[in-house]
Write an enzyme that holds these catalytic residues in place. Sequence first.
Site, PDB file in Angstrom:
ATOM      1  N   HIS A 154      47.580  26.539 104.047  1.00 11.07           N
ATOM      2  CA  HIS A 154      47.651  27.827 104.057  1.00 11.07           C
ATOM      3  C   HIS A 154      47.148  28.416 102.741  1.00 11.07           C
ATOM      4  O   HIS A 154      46.302  29.545 102.566  1.00 11.07           O
ATOM      5  CB  HIS A 154      49.187  28.363 104.027  1.00 11.07           C
ATOM      6  N   SER A 181      52.884  22.709 108.658  1.00  7.96           N
ATOM      7  CA  SER A 181      54.463  23.125 108.424  1.00  7.96           C
ATOM      8  C   SER A 181      55.311  22.125 109.023  1.00  7.96           C
ATOM      9  O   SER A 181      56.409  21.765 108.512  1.00  7.96           O
ATOM     10  CB  SER A 181      54.655  24.356 108.672  1.00  7.96           C
TER      11      SER A 181
END
Length: 296
Positions: A54, A203
């Site tokens: 990210h 994640s």
Amino acid sequence: MKIKYNFDVLPFSCSLQLMLVFDKIAAFKDHLNQYSKGSIIGFVPTMGALHEGHLHLVSEAKKSCNIVVVSIFVNPLQFNNSSDFDKYPITIEKDKALLEEIKCDLLFIPNATEIYSQKTRLKFDFGTLEQVMEGKFRPGHFNGVAIVLSKLFHIVSPTIVYFGQKDFQQCAVVKTLIEDLSFNMKMITVPTVREASGLAMSSRNQRLSQEGLSKASSIFAGLSQGMQVLKETRNKTKTKEQIQKIVEAACIEVEYIEIADPKTLLPADTDLRQMVICFAGFLEGVRLIDNIVVDL
Ligand code: PAF
């Protein structure tokens, strides 16, 4: 400093370059209307539990945009499995600190009531694009992704949106969404960021044990070896078998291995010059995906 201080919202920290945090659509849009005229707005939509992948998207956005917006919203509509939704990692304070550190300008972090103030009646149909792989194994997933992104695109009105190539099929779906609904923005797909072991950053990796993290690296090892087999033989069955052998040796349960046309995502014809090998599987109850693009 690019952004003027707005006393209606609280800065996350008091460092010189403030990241402003909004949880309400109206306040966020007011701020953009007031301060973003003529700016190139880069947008990185996320579901939080941020990792290097990210942050790399944010860094890429910072290179070409003068305002970078990140959203964090764990979108219930895109989870076909409620326990997957419940277990999705939430690390808001850490995420804010990471974004502050890399000088993200604006963080939009709404709750579900703010985004879904009324039940969504609309349904997206991406045709064959969503009948394979993620779409086939996660019914309704891309409808949920398209609904939340349409809302976020309207709220943020970005100039450029950034997505990671790890979600290869999502990128194809978002490209279609942007084109078909004439969203006035450019989409940039950024190559997957990997751990030193080759494991694609995700994640969901946060839910793996140390042993799991090391086993999970066999996914990229398998894909890389599969790529060699495909280049040498153009034989899709042999390629899939090779990948399956490697990941199963690491106790990973295969959900699918597909060799597809990168444009249509339908099974690749053997004479194609470029193919994508896509993988999904389970390890320690965690669903992991990855892909590799093969030039032939
Ligand atoms: O890739 C994700 O994290 C999500 O699918 C997205 C694009 C933020 C939409 O909820």
